[in-house]
Design a protein around this motif. Structure first.
Motif, PDB file in Angstrom:
ATOM      1  N   ALA A  88       0.847  -1.195   0.000  1.00  0.00           N
ATOM      2  CA  ALA A  88       0.000   0.000   0.000  1.00  0.00           C
ATOM      3  C   ALA A  88       0.877   1.237   0.000  1.00  0.00           C
ATOM      4  CB  ALA A  88      -0.895  -0.006   1.245  1.00  0.00           C
ATOM      5  N   ARG A  89       0.304   2.344  -0.451  1.00  0.00           N
ATOM      6  CA  ARG A  89       1.076   3.583  -0.460  1.00  0.00           C
ATOM      7  C   ARG A  89       1.469   3.964   0.958  1.00  0.00           C
ATOM      8  NH1 ARG A  89      -2.780   7.314  -3.990  1.00  0.00           N
ATOM      9  NH2 ARG A  89      -4.327   5.782  -3.296  1.00  0.00           N
ATOM     10  N   PRO A  90       2.627   4.610   1.108  1.00  0.00           N
ATOM     11  CA  PRO A  90       3.095   4.970   2.453  1.00  0.00           C
ATOM     12  C   PRO A  90       2.024   5.718   3.233  1.00  0.00           C
ATOM     13  CG  PRO A  90       4.795   5.422   0.830  1.00  0.00           C
ATOM     14  CD  PRO A  90       3.559   5.039   0.053  1.00  0.00           C
ATOM     15  N   GLY A  91       1.852   5.335   4.483  1.00  0.00           N
ATOM     16  CA  GLY A  91       0.887   6.003   5.349  1.00  0.00           C
ATOM     17  C   GLY A  91      -0.531   5.512   5.193  1.00  0.00           C
ATOM     18  N   ARG A  92      -0.755   4.487   4.337  1.00  0.00           N
ATOM     19  CA  ARG A  92      -2.099   3.977   4.128  1.00  0.00           C
ATOM     20  C   ARG A  92      -2.187   2.521   4.549  1.00  0.00           C
ATOM     21  NH1 ARG A  92      -5.428   6.558  -0.600  1.00  0.00           N
ATOM     22  NH2 ARG A  92      -4.581   8.657  -0.644  1.00  0.00           N
ATOM     23  N   THR A  93      -3.386   2.105   4.952  1.00  0.00           N
ATOM     24  CA  THR A  93      -3.643   0.729   5.357  1.00  0.00           C
ATOM     25  C   THR A  93      -4.724   0.148   4.471  1.00  0.00           C
ATOM     26  OG1 THR A  93      -3.105   1.271   7.654  1.00  0.00           O
ATOM     27  CG2 THR A  93      -4.312  -0.767   7.260  1.00  0.00           C
ATOM     28  N   ARG A  94      -4.446  -1.027   3.903  1.00  0.00           N
ATOM     29  CA  ARG A  94      -5.411  -1.667   3.015  1.00  0.00           C
ATOM     30  C   ARG A  94      -6.401  -2.493   3.814  1.00  0.00           C
ATOM     31  NH1 ARG A  94      -3.233  -5.217  -1.881  1.00  0.00           N
ATOM     32  NH2 ARG A  94      -2.726  -3.123  -2.592  1.00  0.00           N
ATOM     33  N   LEU A  95      -7.676  -2.366   3.435  1.00  0.00           N
ATOM     34  CA  LEU A  95      -8.741  -3.160   4.026  1.00  0.00           C
ATOM     35  C   LEU A  95      -9.391  -3.956   2.903  1.00  0.00           C
ATOM     36  CD1 LEU A  95     -10.181  -3.550   6.805  1.00  0.00           C
ATOM     37  CD2 LEU A  95     -11.891  -1.905   5.997  1.00  0.00           C
ATOM     38  N   VAL A  96      -9.426  -5.275   3.061  1.00  0.00           N
ATOM     39  CA  VAL A  96     -10.029  -6.137   2.049  1.00  0.00           C
ATOM     40  C   VAL A  96     -11.484  -6.373   2.439  1.00  0.00           C
ATOM     41  CG1 VAL A  96      -9.898  -8.320   0.803  1.00  0.00           C
ATOM     42  CG2 VAL A  96      -7.791  -7.227   1.626  1.00  0.00           C
ATOM     43  N   VAL A  97     -12.386  -5.850   1.625  1.00  0.00           N
ATOM     44  CA  VAL A  97     -13.823  -5.897   1.894  1.00  0.00           C
ATOM     45  C   VAL A  97     -14.472  -6.808   0.855  1.00  0.00           C
ATOM     46  CG1 VAL A  97     -15.943  -4.546   2.064  1.00  0.00           C
ATOM     47  CG2 VAL A  97     -13.752  -3.558   2.810  1.00  0.00           C
ATOM     48  N   ALA A  98     -15.348  -7.688   1.309  1.00  0.00           N
ATOM     49  CA  ALA A  98     -16.014  -8.611   0.396  1.00  0.00           C
ATOM     50  C   ALA A  98     -17.521  -8.474   0.522  1.00  0.00           C
ATOM     51  CB  ALA A  98     -15.588 -10.048   0.694  1.00  0.00           C
ATOM     52  N   ALA A  99     -18.222  -8.847  -0.540  1.00  0.00           N
ATOM     53  CA  ALA A  99     -19.684  -8.807  -0.535  1.00  0.00           C
ATOM     54  C   ALA A  99     -20.200  -9.692  -1.654  1.00  0.00           C
ATOM     55  CB  ALA A  99     -20.190  -7.379  -0.720  1.00  0.00           C
ATOM     56  N   THR A 100     -21.451 -10.101  -1.547  1.00  0.00           N
ATOM     57  CA  THR A 100     -22.081 -10.803  -2.650  1.00  0.00           C
ATOM     58  C   THR A 100     -22.221  -9.837  -3.829  1.00  0.00           C
ATOM     59  OG1 THR A 100     -24.222 -10.256  -1.684  1.00  0.00           O
ATOM     60  CG2 THR A 100     -23.321 -12.433  -1.195  1.00  0.00           C
TER      61      THR A 100
END
Length: 297
Positions: A88-100
């Motif tokens: 991820a870009r510096p200073g950012r946190t990735r969140l993996v979101v799922a849905a139907t």
């Protein structure tokens, strides 16, 4: 004194055996002998002081301790996998979101830009799933599901309820009253049969001959947007089309559905501190506002 971690071979052997519930299939996948798989798993069991599998001849099944351990292990393996992906870009946190699919396309996709605008330190990866299995496996951080039921070992939070009502394109010759639907071109689809709505509004005996049948709520909405007829929809799925005028709601009458939208995540996730604020935000934006009703002239 630092505790020496278990061997990567033992971890790989256990994860493969847990996924297949078979030492033989795990051995084939990892190009090892079945004896090597069994020995590696036994070493983990001795280290943990619990049985990870119940063994019945050549059949193996995960114990409760085994299921809990594989859930924690997959979270860790997912973090290791991410270390080898594009960071991820510096200073950012990735969140993996799922849905139907319907929830991802018709609910989340139009709302996530607002979340990113208010949370510049986050990156979102949106995936399409069919159940909470990917959460259990540690492949996604949080899933938004509709009518999911209980998900063992996972935290669930209600986000919104849902209602069912008829919609159509504004170009259609629209019925004035619910009783006039008998003369309208109706779009049927199995997830939301017309009887659900008709029974709750007191018209259970009204005949509803099918003009078109679609196999999903999204396909039914697409047909309605094209002017093919009247379809039943969940409010949140049609929210954007109603707001922009591509569809109109026909009557005040609606059927309240028992199913709900829920957020599902692993309470042991190391990302719990960023999952919870995201879920709080979802809960604040998902309860649908009443759609204006078009009373046909």
């Amino acid at each position: 004194m630092a505790v020496r971690p278990p061997s990567l071979r033992a971890i790989a052997a256990f994860e493969a055996a847990a996924r297949h519930e078979s030492f033989t299939k795990a051995a084939d996948e990892l190009n090892l002998t079945q004896s090597a798989i069994s020995h590696a798993i036994r070493s983990l069991e001795l280290r943990l002081g619990v049985d990870l599998f119940d063994r019945y001849g050549r059949t193996v099944t995960l114990t409760e301790a085994g299921r809990a351990f594989v859930s924690r292990l997959r979270l860790s393996l997912n973090l290791i996998s991410e270390a080898f992906e594009a960071p991820a870009r510096p200073g950012r946190t990735r969140l993996v979101v799922a849905a139907t699919a319907g929830v991802a396309e018709r609910i989340l996709a139009i709302r996530l830009p607002a979340f990113l605008a208010r949370s510049p330190d986050r990156e979102i990866e949106l995936r399409t799933v069919t159940s909470a299995a990917e959460v259990t496996a540690g492949e996604v951080d949080v899933a938004l599901l509709y009518g999911a039921g209980a998900c063992a070992g996972l935290t669930q939070r209600r986000l919104a309820g849902e209602a069912l009502f008829p919609v159509a394109a504004p170009t259609l010759d629209l019925p004035r009253r619910p009783e006039d639907l008998v003369r309208a071109p109706l779009i049927h689809q199995p997830e939301h049969p017309w009887r659900l709505w008709l029974e709750q509004v007191g018209l259970a005996e009204l005949p509803t001959p099918a003009t078109l049948t679609a196999d999903s709520p999204l396909a039914a909405l697409e047909l309605a947007r094209g002017g093919a007829g009247v379809c039943l929809t969940r409010g949140l799925l049609a929210d954007e089309d109603l707001r922009t005028g591509r569809l109109v709601r026909l009557f005040d009458a609606q059927a309240i559905l028992r199913e709900e939208y829920t957020a599902v995540w692993n309470p042991a996730s190391p990302r719990a501190d960023i999952i919870r604020p995201f879920v709080d935000w979802l809960a604040s934006v998902l309860e649908p506002a009443p759609a204006p009703v078009l009373h046909a002239a």
